[in-house]
Design an enzyme around this catalytic site. Structure first.
Site, PDB file in Angstrom:
ATOM      1  N   CYS A 140       0.848  -1.191   0.000  1.00 20.91           N
ATOM      2  CA  CYS A 140       0.000   0.000   0.000  1.00 20.91           C
ATOM      3  C   CYS A 140       0.883   1.240   0.000  1.00 20.91           C
ATOM      4  O   CYS A 140       2.098   1.158   0.183  1.00 20.91           O
ATOM      5  CB  CYS A 140      -0.869  -0.007   1.250  1.00 20.91           C
ATOM      6  SG  CYS A 140      -1.761  -1.545   1.477  1.00 20.91           S
ATOM      7  N   ARG A 170       1.562   1.750  -6.005  1.00 19.77           N
ATOM      8  CA  ARG A 170       1.815   0.772  -4.951  1.00 19.77           C
ATOM      9  C   ARG A 170       0.574  -0.041  -4.622  1.00 19.77           C
ATOM     10  O   ARG A 170       0.683  -1.095  -3.995  1.00 19.77           O
ATOM     11  CB  ARG A 170       2.296   1.487  -3.687  1.00 19.77           C
ATOM     12  CG  ARG A 170       3.570   2.301  -3.861  1.00 19.77           C
ATOM     13  CD  ARG A 170       3.871   3.114  -2.626  1.00 19.77           C
ATOM     14  NE  ARG A 170       4.102   2.260  -1.481  1.00 19.77           N
ATOM     15  CZ  ARG A 170       5.287   1.767  -1.135  1.00 19.77           C
ATOM     16  NH1 ARG A 170       6.338   2.052  -1.865  1.00 19.77           N
ATOM     17  NH2 ARG A 170       5.415   0.970  -0.098  1.00 19.77           N
ATOM     18  N   TRP A 176      -3.529  -2.007  -1.416  1.00 21.57           N
ATOM     19  CA  TRP A 176      -3.403  -3.237  -2.205  1.00 21.57           C
ATOM     20  C   TRP A 176      -3.809  -4.337  -1.229  1.00 21.57           C
ATOM     21  O   TRP A 176      -3.070  -4.680  -0.316  1.00 21.57           O
ATOM     22  CB  TRP A 176      -1.961  -3.434  -2.669  1.00 21.57           C
ATOM     23  CG  TRP A 176      -1.782  -4.599  -3.596  1.00 21.57           C
ATOM     24  CD1 TRP A 176      -2.111  -4.665  -4.917  1.00 21.57           C
ATOM     25  CD2 TRP A 176      -1.197  -5.879  -3.284  1.00 21.57           C
ATOM     26  NE1 TRP A 176      -1.779  -5.896  -5.434  1.00 21.57           N
ATOM     27  CE2 TRP A 176      -1.238  -6.668  -4.454  1.00 21.57           C
ATOM     28  CE3 TRP A 176      -0.670  -6.457  -2.123  1.00 21.57           C
ATOM     29  CZ2 TRP A 176      -0.757  -7.985  -4.504  1.00 21.57           C
ATOM     30  CZ3 TRP A 176      -0.193  -7.768  -2.160  1.00 21.57           C
ATOM     31  CH2 TRP A 176      -0.239  -8.503  -3.349  1.00 21.57           C
ATOM     32  N   ASN A 212       0.936   0.056   6.153  1.00 24.56           N
ATOM     33  CA  ASN A 212       1.401  -0.752   5.010  1.00 24.56           C
ATOM     34  C   ASN A 212       2.199  -1.906   5.584  1.00 24.56           C
ATOM     35  O   ASN A 212       3.155  -1.694   6.339  1.00 24.56           O
ATOM     36  CB  ASN A 212       2.297   0.072   4.082  1.00 24.56           C
ATOM     37  CG  ASN A 212       2.951  -0.826   3.024  1.00 24.56           C
ATOM     38  OD1 ASN A 212       2.371  -1.806   2.580  1.00 24.56           O
ATOM     39  ND2 ASN A 212       4.195  -0.504   2.673  1.00 24.56           N
ATOM     40  N   GLY A 213       1.805  -3.130   5.273  1.00 19.31           N
ATOM     41  CA  GLY A 213       2.487  -4.311   5.816  1.00 19.31           C
ATOM     42  C   GLY A 213       1.457  -5.345   6.246  1.00 19.31           C
ATOM     43  O   GLY A 213       0.284  -5.251   5.869  1.00 19.31           O
ATOM     44  N   GLU A 245      10.034 -13.166 -20.238  1.00 21.21           N
ATOM     45  CA  GLU A 245       9.708 -11.756 -19.948  1.00 21.21           C
ATOM     46  C   GLU A 245       8.610 -11.236 -20.877  1.00 21.21           C
ATOM     47  O   GLU A 245       7.683 -10.549 -20.451  1.00 21.21           O
ATOM     48  CB  GLU A 245      10.970 -10.886 -20.047  1.00 21.21           C
ATOM     49  CG  GLU A 245      10.774  -9.407 -19.793  1.00 21.21           C
ATOM     50  CD  GLU A 245      10.155  -9.035 -18.455  1.00 21.21           C
ATOM     51  OE1 GLU A 245       9.710  -7.886 -18.304  1.00 21.21           O
ATOM     52  OE2 GLU A 245      10.072  -9.923 -17.572  1.00 21.21           O
ATOM     53  N   LYS A 264       5.016  -9.791 -19.582  1.00 21.76           N
ATOM     54  CA  LYS A 264       4.535  -8.438 -19.912  1.00 21.76           C
ATOM     55  C   LYS A 264       3.137  -8.501 -20.532  1.00 21.76           C
ATOM     56  O   LYS A 264       2.257  -7.718 -20.195  1.00 21.76           O
ATOM     57  CB  LYS A 264       5.513  -7.752 -20.881  1.00 21.76           C
ATOM     58  CG  LYS A 264       6.783  -7.259 -20.212  1.00 21.76           C
ATOM     59  CD  LYS A 264       6.580  -5.921 -19.564  1.00 21.76           C
ATOM     60  CE  LYS A 264       7.375  -5.648 -18.310  1.00 21.76           C
ATOM     61  NZ  LYS A 264       7.499  -6.648 -17.317  1.00 21.76           N
ATOM     62  N   GLU A 319       0.744  -9.297 -17.744  1.00 20.19           N
ATOM     63  CA  GLU A 319       0.636  -8.210 -16.749  1.00 20.19           C
ATOM     64  C   GLU A 319      -0.325  -7.105 -17.192  1.00 20.19           C
ATOM     65  O   GLU A 319      -1.160  -6.643 -16.429  1.00 20.19           O
ATOM     66  CB  GLU A 319       2.005  -7.563 -16.524  1.00 20.19           C
ATOM     67  CG  GLU A 319       2.925  -8.248 -15.551  1.00 20.19           C
ATOM     68  CD  GLU A 319       4.269  -7.522 -15.443  1.00 20.19           C
ATOM     69  OE1 GLU A 319       4.723  -7.276 -14.309  1.00 20.19           O
ATOM     70  OE2 GLU A 319       4.850  -7.199 -16.494  1.00 20.19           O
ATOM     71  N   HIS A 369       7.306 -30.993 -26.091  1.00 19.04           N
ATOM     72  CA  HIS A 369       7.171 -31.965 -24.986  1.00 19.04           C
ATOM     73  C   HIS A 369       5.929 -31.667 -24.144  1.00 19.04           C
ATOM     74  O   HIS A 369       5.967 -31.760 -22.913  1.00 19.04           O
ATOM     75  CB  HIS A 369       8.431 -31.933 -24.114  1.00 19.04           C
ATOM     76  CG  HIS A 369       9.687 -32.238 -24.875  1.00 19.04           C
ATOM     77  ND1 HIS A 369       9.877 -33.405 -25.565  1.00 19.04           N
ATOM     78  CD2 HIS A 369      10.786 -31.466 -25.090  1.00 19.04           C
ATOM     79  CE1 HIS A 369      11.057 -33.372 -26.163  1.00 19.04           C
ATOM     80  NE2 HIS A 369      11.622 -32.217 -25.905  1.00 19.04           N
ATOM     81  N   LYS A 395       3.461  -2.276  -7.653  1.00 23.23           N
ATOM     82  CA  LYS A 395       4.806  -2.039  -8.174  1.00 23.23           C
ATOM     83  C   LYS A 395       5.835  -2.933  -7.495  1.00 23.23           C
ATOM     84  O   LYS A 395       6.763  -3.442  -8.118  1.00 23.23           O
ATOM     85  CB  LYS A 395       5.191  -0.574  -8.015  1.00 23.23           C
ATOM     86  CG  LYS A 395       6.521  -0.198  -8.604  1.00 23.23           C
ATOM     87  CD  LYS A 395       6.530  -0.388 -10.106  1.00 23.23           C
ATOM     88  CE  LYS A 395       7.879  -0.306 -10.770  1.00 23.23           C
ATOM     89  NZ  LYS A 395       7.906  -0.838 -12.104  1.00 23.23           N
TER      90      LYS A 395
HETATM   91  C1  BG6 Z   1       6.068  -7.057  -8.893  1.00 28.54           C
HETATM   92  C2  BG6 Z   1       6.070  -6.010 -10.000  1.00 28.54           C
HETATM   93  O1  BG6 Z   1       5.208  -6.686  -7.868  1.00 28.54           O
HETATM   94  O2  BG6 Z   1       7.382  -7.211  -8.350  1.00 28.54           O
HETATM   95  C3  BG6 Z   1       7.024  -6.480 -11.084  1.00 28.54           C
HETATM   96  O3  BG6 Z   1       4.760  -5.843 -10.512  1.00 28.54           O
HETATM   97  C4  BG6 Z   1       8.420  -6.695 -10.485  1.00 28.54           C
HETATM   98  O4  BG6 Z   1       7.085  -5.537 -12.123  1.00 28.54           O
HETATM   99  C5  BG6 Z   1       8.389  -7.621  -9.273  1.00 28.54           C
HETATM  100  O5  BG6 Z   1       9.253  -7.246 -11.463  1.00 28.54           O
HETATM  101  C6  BG6 Z   1       9.722  -7.588  -8.525  1.00 28.54           C
HETATM  102  O6  BG6 Z   1       9.919  -6.286  -8.014  1.00 28.54           O
HETATM  103  P1  BG6 Z   1      11.374  -5.715  -7.637  1.00 28.54           P
HETATM  104  O7  BG6 Z   1      11.108  -4.320  -7.200  1.00 28.54           O
HETATM  105  O8  BG6 Z   1      11.888  -6.579  -6.513  1.00 28.54           O
HETATM  106  O9  BG6 Z   1      12.236  -5.800  -8.844  1.00 28.54           O
END
Ligand code: BG6
Length: 593
Positions: A2, A27, A71, A97-98, A466, A470, A473, A489, A588
């Site tokens: 959060c 966040r 969040w 937050n936590g 990756e 993406k 995501e 396989h 994030k």
């Molecule tokens: C996720 C993000 O929560 O955490 C991703 O949405 C990110 O984009 C992943 O790659 C790892 O985060 P960080 O800050 O440890 O690189």
């Protein structure tokens, strides 16, 4: 995770709280709220975004308040579960937050004592606990409450009849903004930069009393002084800069990010790279990370084993806590954009307990990872706001190239060639950005499908992972990345004319095998989009569509390919009208395990 904020001063708190919260929405953005203090504590909260809450708020002129953007961890996104949470009297409000691990025991005990709870959250126990200890001294009541809490927290307490904010940090980030006759509190720096560039990073165990004129910190009841840092970047760096989305802006910043991250490490005169890191004696390397950063580790392993002939293991940080890996003289490197991902912090702590030297590669000054690791290497991506990591990923790749080249065992000529190629990478990336339209067209095409596969071989296999991540995501299209040889396989069973395959076809020792795999896929009538070298004259014959990238030494192909693998899902998501910078259910970085 959060985002939490606080303000105390002589300005109207409400607009400051709302603007700071909007800056932290990357966040968490499923619900939000503020509490302000005038004659009494007033709480306004709801499910949804900060701008929606802001529109519904009555005007008030209180000079202090707290705010939260959520969040969800405990209890679904709703008005009742949104923060701030208050005690029975409504005189104490808390944003957090936590995760409070022992909240249920505390809740049961306080319920027996007559406290009434109305939400499903862990956080709600905090204001009730403070209330249960309160005898006129808010700081003392907060200290006693903290004594009972187990888990991670960054929190701010606002209480009636108290012209102060109480703050506390344990394993979740909290930054204080230093003003003149006013002070600010926030989970991260972007929330503060509209008001001040002087910040104090709180440490674990710090508890603070913040008034308009003073910041007083204690740790284990001892007064502590924390350094005031001046932030080297401006709020503009955290703005969209005229782009429709932060993600597109951050993709376009990559040529600068590459230059900045390697700047100072590549000497024009002699091809040696000195990272300014204390030399570490090691036999092998363990790379740890989560999400996109984990994919940077996988490319890093390839580079360190190929260029430096060092044995490398890569582990997903959340799984490392269950690993009984035998670590000898192992150099443990944790890669994390935010420096706050709880799984990675836990893994770094475990590696240290096992006696390993640790290095954190991060984008965020003052972040928790920089406090846990023995050494830190900063990538220079500047603030990354969009939840999907783009420029930070390319900067992490640069860090891996720099470490591999600094450890490399090779002749001068080869080293000169590679460092020269590294220095022209920004221009090659710029060429892809200048020709973005060709990728936009393919993104729109991809947006018409609900499932997709990404395949590659060798150093680009992590790029297939990756690329698929993406697409998942931000466009919500289900996608899987596979080593090209692995598709037959099992996953082949899913191939139909409705499962496009994005094939990353580098002009290296994997080329022939990739063509064979593409023919096998075409035999099952799945459309194939190739990401191929501009000099590849044959690829068109084997695939439906080709996205061309500038020719580079294959060891650098992940860099040029990554830009394509970012723009493709961006345009697919755009076509689908998705919330690109704040995809559903994501954050994030996740500061809870
Ligand atoms: C996720 C993000 O929560 O955490 C991703 O949405 C990110 O984009 C992943 O790659 C790892 O985060 P960080 O800050 O440890 O690189």
């Amino acid at each position: 995770m959060c985002g939490i904020v606080g303000y105390i001063g002589n300005r109207n708190a409400q607009p400051i709280l709302l603007q700071s919260l909007e800056r932290l929405e990357y966040r968490g953005y499923d619900s939000c709220g503020i509490a302000v203090l005038s004659s009494t504590v007033k709480v306004y909260k709801d499910a949804g975004r900060v701008y929606q809450l802001g529109k519904a708020l009555p005007k008030n002129n209180s000079k202090l308040g707290i705010g939260h953007s959520r969040w969800a961890t405990h209890g679904k996104p709703s008005k009742i579960n949104a923060h701030p949470h208050t005690d029975c009297s409504g005189r104490i409000a808390v944003v957090h937050n936590g995760v409070i691990d022992n909240f249920q025991q505390i809740k049961d005990k306080l319920t027996e004592e007559g406290h009434l709870f109305c939400s499903e959250t862990d956080t709600e126990v905090i204001p009730h606990l403070i209330e249960s200890y309160y005898q006129g001294d808010l700081e003392q009541a907060v200290q006693r409450a903290l004594g009972d809490l187990r888990g991670s927290y960054a929190l701010i307490v606002l209480a009636a009849d108290h012209e102060e904010l109480l703050v506390a940090r344990n394993e979740s980030p909290l930054v204080l903004g230093v003003g003149d006759g006013e002070n600010f509190v926030a989970s991260d720096v972007p929330a503060l930069l509209d008001y001040t560039d002087r910040v104090i990073y709180m440490e674990d165990g710090d508890v603070g009393v913040i008034t308009a004129d003073e910041i007083r910190l204690v740790n284990c009841n001892q007064k502590v002084n924390r350094e005031t840092n001046v932030i080297p970047w401006t709020i503009d760096d955290a703005e969209k800069g005229g782009y429709d989305h932060f993600m597109l802006k951050e993709i376009h910043e990559q040529p600068r990010v590459i230059r900045d991250t390697v700047a100072g490490y590549l000497s024009e005169i002699e091809p040696v790279i000195d990272l300014g890191l204390e030399r570490t004696q090691f036999e092998d390397i363990l790379l740890l990370a989560c999400g996109t950063s984990y994919h940077a580790c996988l490319v890093g392993r390839y580079l360190l084993e190929k260029l430096a002939r060092i044995p490398v293991r890569v582990e997903i940080a959340s799984e490392f806590s269950y690993s009984d890996a035998v670590l000898g003289e192992t150099w443990v490197i944790g890669i994390t954009q935010s420096g706050e991902t709880a799984d990675l912090l836990g893994a770094l702590k475990k590696a240290k307990q096992l006696g390993c030297r640790t290095l954190a590669i991060t984008n965020c000054f003052g972040s928790s990872a920089t406090r846990i690791a023995d050494q830190t290497f900063y990538i220079r991506a500047q603030p990354e706001i969009s939840v999907a990591a783009t420029k930070s990923f390319v900067a992490q790749l640069m860090a891996m190239y720099l470490i591999a080249l600094s450890e490399a065992k090779m002749d001068i000529k080869s080293r000169e060639d590679l460092t020269r190629e590294l220095s022209v990478l920004p221009d090659k990336v710029q060429r892809i950005l200048d020709d973005e339209e060709q990728i936009a067209r393919h993104g729109k095409y991809l947006s018409t499908y609900d499932n997709a596969f990404y395949i590659a071989r060798g150093i680009n296999f992590p790029m297939a992972l990756e690329g698929a991540l993406k697409l998942k995501e931000i466009s919500y299209i289900h996608a899987e990345g596979y080593p090209a040889g692995e598709l037959k396989h099992g996953p082949f069973a899913l191939l139909t004319p409705n499962t496009p395959v994005i094939a990353i076809v580098a002009k290296d020792d994997t080329y022939e095998a990739m063509l064979t795999n593409i023919k096998e896929i075409k035999a099952r009538e799945s459309p194939v989009i190739a990401v191929a070298d501009e000099a590849d004259e044959d690829i068109d014959k084997f695939v439906d569509e080709v996205i061309r990238v500038p020719s580079v030494d294959s060891i650098f192909s992940p860099v040029v390919n990554s830009v394509v693998l970012q723009l493709l899902p961006y345009y697919a998501a755009r076509e689908r009208g998705c919330s690109i910078d704040m995809p559903r259910n994501l954050a994030k970085s996740v500061t809870v395990k």
